[in-house]
Structure formats: structure tokens, C-alpha cells
Design a protein around this motif. Structure first.
Motif, PDB file in Angstrom:
ATOM      1  N   LEU A  29      -7.299  -7.240  -4.190  1.00 13.33           N
ATOM      2  CA  LEU A  29      -6.819  -5.878  -4.717  1.00 13.33           C
ATOM      3  C   LEU A  29      -6.330  -5.132  -3.314  1.00 13.33           C
ATOM      4  CD1 LEU A  29      -6.580  -3.761  -7.079  1.00 13.33           C
ATOM      5  CD2 LEU A  29      -9.112  -3.411  -6.644  1.00 13.33           C
ATOM      6  N   GLY A  30      -7.369  -5.376  -2.156  1.00 11.86           N
ATOM      7  CA  GLY A  30      -6.777  -4.730  -0.901  1.00 11.86           C
ATOM      8  C   GLY A  30      -5.409  -5.118  -0.499  1.00 11.86           C
ATOM      9  N   ASP A  31      -4.887  -6.436  -0.852  1.00  8.85           N
ATOM     10  CA  ASP A  31      -3.500  -6.522  -0.481  1.00  8.85           C
ATOM     11  C   ASP A  31      -2.578  -5.807  -1.377  1.00  8.85           C
ATOM     12  OD1 ASP A  31      -4.422  -8.690   1.218  1.00  8.85           O
ATOM     13  OD2 ASP A  31      -4.113 -10.350  -0.448  1.00  8.85           O
ATOM     14  N   ILE A  32      -2.991  -5.652  -2.722  1.00  8.33           N
ATOM     15  CA  ILE A  32      -2.258  -4.955  -3.527  1.00  8.33           C
ATOM     16  C   ILE A  32      -2.152  -3.348  -3.279  1.00  8.33           C
ATOM     17  CG2 ILE A  32      -2.016  -4.269  -6.130  1.00  8.33           C
ATOM     18  CD1 ILE A  32      -3.121  -6.999  -6.605  1.00  8.33           C
ATOM     19  N   ALA A  33      -3.362  -2.943  -2.673  1.00  7.63           N
ATOM     20  CA  ALA A  33      -3.318  -1.508  -2.549  1.00  7.63           C
ATOM     21  C   ALA A  33      -2.537  -1.255  -0.999  1.00  7.63           C
ATOM     22  CB  ALA A  33      -4.725  -1.376  -1.937  1.00  7.63           C
ATOM     23  N   ALA A  34      -2.313  -2.204  -0.132  1.00  8.90           N
ATOM     24  CA  ALA A  34      -1.435  -2.012   1.006  1.00  8.90           C
ATOM     25  C   ALA A  34      -0.048  -2.196   0.499  1.00  8.90           C
ATOM     26  CB  ALA A  34      -1.760  -3.176   2.039  1.00  8.90           C
ATOM     27  N   LEU A  35       0.247  -2.928  -0.577  1.00  9.41           N
ATOM     28  CA  LEU A  35       1.521  -3.003  -1.188  1.00  9.41           C
ATOM     29  C   LEU A  35       1.878  -1.836  -1.560  1.00  9.41           C
ATOM     30  CD1 LEU A  35       3.855  -5.067  -1.946  1.00  9.41           C
ATOM     31  CD2 LEU A  35       2.836  -5.302  -4.138  1.00  9.41           C
ATOM     32  N   CYS A  36       1.016  -0.905  -2.523  1.00  8.98           N
ATOM     33  CA  CYS A  36       1.259  -0.122  -3.141  1.00  8.98           C
ATOM     34  C   CYS A  36       1.638   1.185  -1.986  1.00  8.98           C
ATOM     35  CB  CYS A  36       0.369   0.376  -4.155  1.00  8.98           C
ATOM     36  SG  CYS A  36       0.156  -0.578  -5.574  1.00  8.98           S
ATOM     37  N   GLN A  37       0.849   1.219  -1.127  1.00  8.21           N
ATOM     38  CA  GLN A  37       0.866   2.248  -0.070  1.00  8.21           C
ATOM     39  C   GLN A  37       2.110   2.231   0.881  1.00  8.21           C
ATOM     40  OE1 GLN A  37      -1.068   4.726   0.282  1.00  8.21           O
ATOM     41  NE2 GLN A  37      -2.838   4.068  -0.652  1.00  8.21           N
ATOM     42  N   SER A  38       2.606   1.046   1.186  1.00  8.12           N
ATOM     43  CA  SER A  38       3.974   0.873   1.961  1.00  8.12           C
ATOM     44  C   SER A  38       5.012   0.992   0.828  1.00  8.12           C
ATOM     45  CB  SER A  38       4.010  -0.416   2.630  1.00  8.12           C
ATOM     46  OG  SER A  38       4.050  -1.653   1.519  1.00  8.12           O
ATOM     47  N   GLY A  39       4.907   0.444  -0.306  1.00 10.90           N
ATOM     48  CA  GLY A  39       5.934   0.755  -1.098  1.00 10.90           C
ATOM     49  C   GLY A  39       6.180   2.192  -1.692  1.00 10.90           C
ATOM     50  N   GLY A  40       5.006   2.906  -1.861  1.00 11.81           N
ATOM     51  CA  GLY A  40       5.211   4.147  -2.207  1.00 11.81           C
ATOM     52  C   GLY A  40       5.661   5.046  -1.322  1.00 11.81           C
ATOM     53  N   GLU A  41       5.518   4.693   0.051  1.00 10.72           N
ATOM     54  CA  GLU A  41       5.882   5.557   1.107  1.00 10.72           C
ATOM     55  C   GLU A  41       7.362   5.537   1.427  1.00 10.72           C
ATOM     56  OE1 GLU A  41       5.525   4.980   5.982  1.00 10.72           O
ATOM     57  OE2 GLU A  41       3.728   5.096   5.067  1.00 10.72           O
ATOM     58  N   SER A  42       7.884   4.161   1.180  1.00 11.30           N
ATOM     59  CA  SER A  42       9.304   4.097   1.020  1.00 11.30           C
ATOM     60  C   SER A  42      10.183   4.663  -0.020  1.00 11.30           C
ATOM     61  CB  SER A  42       9.787   2.565   0.948  1.00 11.30           C
ATOM     62  OG  SER A  42       9.615   1.839  -0.019  1.00 11.30           O
ATOM     63  N   LEU A  43       9.412   5.073  -1.133  1.00  5.92           N
ATOM     64  CA  LEU A  43       9.991   5.647  -2.282  1.00  5.92           C
ATOM     65  C   LEU A  43       9.744   7.383  -1.997  1.00  5.92           C
ATOM     66  CD1 LEU A  43       8.709   3.190  -4.881  1.00  5.92           C
ATOM     67  CD2 LEU A  43      11.217   3.466  -4.267  1.00  5.92           C
ATOM     68  N   GLY A  44       8.825   7.704  -1.118  1.00  4.74           N
ATOM     69  CA  GLY A  44       8.793   9.068  -1.102  1.00  4.74           C
ATOM     70  C   GLY A  44       7.552   9.505  -1.814  1.00  4.74           C
ATOM     71  N   LEU A  45       6.720   8.608  -2.170  1.00  2.00           N
ATOM     72  CA  LEU A  45       5.411   8.742  -2.944  1.00  2.00           C
ATOM     73  C   LEU A  45       4.452   8.764  -2.066  1.00  2.00           C
ATOM     74  CD1 LEU A  45       6.204   6.635  -5.937  1.00  2.00           C
ATOM     75  CD2 LEU A  45       6.768   8.853  -6.018  1.00  2.00           C
ATOM     76  N   THR A  46       3.404   9.476  -2.464  1.00  2.00           N
ATOM     77  CA  THR A  46       2.083   9.567  -1.883  1.00  2.00           C
ATOM     78  C   THR A  46       1.274   8.803  -2.734  1.00  2.00           C
ATOM     79  OG1 THR A  46       2.239  11.549  -0.558  1.00  2.00           O
ATOM     80  CG2 THR A  46      -0.016  10.940  -1.123  1.00  2.00           C
ATOM     81  N   VAL A  47       0.503   7.639  -2.626  1.00  2.00           N
ATOM     82  CA  VAL A  47      -0.388   6.920  -3.345  1.00  2.00           C
ATOM     83  C   VAL A  47      -1.787   7.135  -3.199  1.00  2.00           C
ATOM     84  CG1 VAL A  47      -0.637   4.422  -4.017  1.00  2.00           C
ATOM     85  CG2 VAL A  47       1.696   5.237  -3.470  1.00  2.00           C
TER      86      VAL A  47
END
Length: 145
Positions: A29-47
Motif C-alpha cells: 500500500l505504501g508503494d501505491i501511495a507513492a505512485l498516487c502522490q507522484s502521479g497526482g503531482e504530475s496531474l496538478g492534483l493534491t492527493v
């Protein structure tokens, strides 16, 4: 201004990486959280990424999102198939919702084929493993534009 997205994860997802990796994959789940944080940032989202094994806590977070988030990505896990409370909270929140499942719930046991969340989600992504979260964030970013 960045759009705020709440990413919620239901019961047993804290066990990812060790629980049935042949079904759910080896990522934690930590790996997925990191994926979401970096992916969100690149999309202009705060996750804001969270997990709970408790239905009531998930409902409370969904209710709080009504005034503090622009959209919700949710992997309700087993609560997909049982929780009218989560369905009602998502409906009341009035936010765009994307439902995510790591496995393809339609290829699994018949009781997993129905999701109460799907009825209030504008989209459902299942069967792509952790990549499903990235797809959900992309779809939500598009919807929020």
C-alpha cells in the motif's frame, strides 16, 4: 490551484504485498501511495491517501470530503459488496467518484460481481493492479478540469 483528491482504501489493503500476491500483486500500500502522490503531482492534483479497516471511519472521511475535496478515488475492497453506508455517503458527498479494484472483480467469486459503490461512481477501473490508481487519477483530473 491544485484540485484536492481523496484516495480511500478499504479493509485488508494494508496487507498488500503479503496477502495473496497472485491476486493483488507484490506492491505494498505504501508503494501505491507513492505512485498516487507522484502521479497526482504530475496531474496538478493534491492527493490525500488513506486506508482503514473500519467502515465507519471511511464513511466519516467521505462526509468530510464534501467540504474539503474536489473528488474521490476509492478502493472499497470487501465493502464494495456489502456497504450501503459507503454508497450513501458517496452519494451525499456530491463529488465525482472513481472506483478502483486491483483485481478484476467480475472474474472472481460471484458475490464479488456486485458493487454498491459502482452505482454512485462515474467510472470503475478493475483488473489492472496498481496501475488502476494512476488511471483513476487521470480520469478524475480530466473530469475536474
Amino acid at each position: 490551484m491544485a484540485k484536492r483528491v481523496l484516495v480511500l482504501n478499504g479493509p485488508n489493503l494494508n496487507m498488500l504485498g503479503t496477502r495473496e500476491p497472485d491476486i493483488y500483486g507484490a506492491q505494498t500500500l505504501g508503494d501505491i501511495a507513492a505512485l498516487c502522490q507522484s502521479g497526482g503531482e504530475s496531474l496538478g492534483l493534491t492527493v490525500d491517501f488513506r486506508q482503514s479497516n473500519h467502515e465507519g471511519e471511511l464513511v466519516t472521511w467521505i462526509q468530510e470530503a464534501r467540504g474539503g475535496a474536489d473528488g474521490i478515488v476509492i478502493n472499497p475492497a470487501a465493502y464494495s459488496h456489502t456497504s450501503v453506508a459507503i454508497h450513501d455517503a458517496l452519494k451525499a458527498a456530491g463529488l465525482p467518484v472513481v472506483e478502483v479494484h486491483l483485481s478484476n472483480i467480475h472474474q472472481r467469486e460471484p458475490f464479488r460481481h456486485h458493487s454498491y459503490v459502482s452505482a454512485v461512481a462515474y467510472g470503475v477501473i478493475c483488473g489492472f493492479g496498481a496501475v488502476g490508481y494512476s488511471l483513476a487519477l487521470q480520469a478524475l483530473a480530466e473530469k475536474l478540469q
